[in-house]
Design a protein around this motif. Structure first.
Motif, short mmCIF file in Angstrom:
data_model
loop_
_atom_site.label_atom_id
_atom_site.label_comp_id
_atom_site.label_asym_id
_atom_site.label_seq_id
_atom_site.Cartn_x
_atom_site.Cartn_y
_atom_site.Cartn_z
N ARG A 1 0.96 -1.42 -0.16
CA ARG A 1 0.12 0.34 -0.30
C ARG A 1 0.72 1.18 -0.19
NH1 ARG A 1 -3.76 -2.42 3.76
NH2 ARG A 1 -2.16 -2.28 5.54
N ILE A 2 2.41 1.21 0.54
CA ILE A 2 3.04 2.68 0.80
C ILE A 2 3.61 2.56 -0.31
CG2 ILE A 2 5.21 3.20 1.84
CD1 ILE A 2 4.36 2.62 4.59
N ALA A 3 3.83 1.76 -1.56
CA ALA A 3 4.59 1.52 -2.14
C ALA A 3 3.58 1.92 -3.56
CB ALA A 3 5.11 0.06 -2.78
N HIS A 4 2.58 1.74 -3.26
CA HIS A 4 1.14 2.20 -4.65
C HIS A 4 1.08 3.53 -4.34
CE1 HIS A 4 0.62 -1.61 -6.27
NE2 HIS A 4 0.06 -2.16 -5.32
N ARG A 5 1.39 4.69 -2.74
CA ARG A 5 1.19 5.52 -3.03
C ARG A 5 1.81 6.34 -3.33
NH1 ARG A 5 0.02 4.73 3.22
NH2 ARG A 5 -1.89 3.39 2.90
N ASP A 6 2.95 5.59 -2.62
CA ASP A 6 4.82 6.62 -3.68
C ASP A 6 4.72 6.51 -4.51
OD1 ASP A 6 5.55 6.68 -0.77
OD2 ASP A 6 6.65 4.81 -0.55
N ILE A 7 4.07 5.57 -5.92
CA ILE A 7 3.75 5.60 -7.30
C ILE A 7 3.07 6.67 -7.36
CG2 ILE A 7 3.45 4.50 -9.27
CD1 ILE A 7 5.15 1.91 -7.99
N ALA B 1 1.75 9.27 -6.21
CA ALA B 1 2.13 10.55 -6.03
C ALA B 1 3.19 10.95 -6.71
CB ALA B 1 2.93 10.87 -4.18
N LYS B 2 4.14 9.81 -6.68
CA LYS B 2 5.38 10.52 -7.90
C LYS B 2 5.12 10.68 -9.76
CE LYS B 2 9.55 8.13 -5.67
NZ LYS B 2 9.55 9.66 -5.09
N PHE B 3 3.75 9.91 -10.03
CA PHE B 3 2.77 10.21 -10.99
C PHE B 3 2.37 11.79 -10.99
CE2 PHE B 3 2.78 5.78 -12.43
CZ PHE B 3 3.98 5.61 -13.29
N ARG B 4 1.98 12.09 -10.16
CA ARG B 4 0.85 13.57 -10.21
C ARG B 4 2.12 13.71 -10.05
NH1 ARG B 4 -1.09 11.48 -5.16
NH2 ARG B 4 -2.79 10.13 -5.24
N GLU B 5 3.04 14.01 -9.18
CA GLU B 5 3.88 15.41 -9.32
C GLU B 5 4.33 15.26 -11.20
OE1 GLU B 5 7.66 14.47 -7.16
OE2 GLU B 5 6.21 14.27 -5.08
N VAL B 6 4.58 14.55 -11.80
CA VAL B 6 5.47 14.39 -12.81
C VAL B 6 3.86 14.78 -13.88
CG1 VAL B 6 5.09 13.10 -14.96
CG2 VAL B 6 6.78 12.97 -12.95
N LEU B 7 2.35 14.93 -13.87
CA LEU B 7 1.64 15.22 -14.54
C LEU B 7 1.51 16.77 -14.45
CD1 LEU B 7 -0.98 12.01 -14.29
CD2 LEU B 7 -0.10 13.17 -16.37
N GLU B 8 1.37 16.89 -13.04
CA GLU B 8 1.37 18.50 -12.13
C GLU B 8 2.77 19.53 -13.42
OE1 GLU B 8 -0.72 20.30 -11.17
OE2 GLU B 8 -2.30 18.50 -10.73
N SER B 9 3.80 18.85 -13.09
CA SER B 9 4.73 19.40 -13.92
C SER B 9 4.80 19.45 -15.56
CB SER B 9 6.05 18.60 -14.06
OG SER B 9 7.55 19.03 -14.36
#
Length: 83
Positions: free
Chosen positions: A24-30, A32-40
């Protein structure tokens, strides 16, 4: 023997719980990173869109200035430009 089986079963349950928690932690981290990339990318595209809009406006203004200069110098008439 029964005590060892019970202990093994308890350890397996604990191991499974730890694996689910880590997953679950790994899924949340991934996510979050996808969200950062999309926002960028979103910010980059918005910036690029503004830049292109500004470039188009500059080309229009330059073309209008050239046309007015040509009209002023007498090299072109309004009737010729309209046709």
């Amino acid at each position: 023997m029964v005590a060892q089986r019970a202990r093994i079963a308890a350890l397996e349950v604990e191991r499974d719980r730890d694996i689910r928690r880590a997953s679950r932690i790994a899924h949340r981290d991934i996510a979050a990173k996808f969200r950062e990339v999309l926002e960028s990318l979103k910010d980059s595209w918005a910036s690029k869109k503004k830049e292109m809009s500004t470039e188009i406006r500059l080309q229009e203004v330059t073309a209008n200035i050239d046309l007015l200069t040509e009209l002023k110098d007498g090299g072109l008439t309004v009737d010729a430009e309209l046709s």
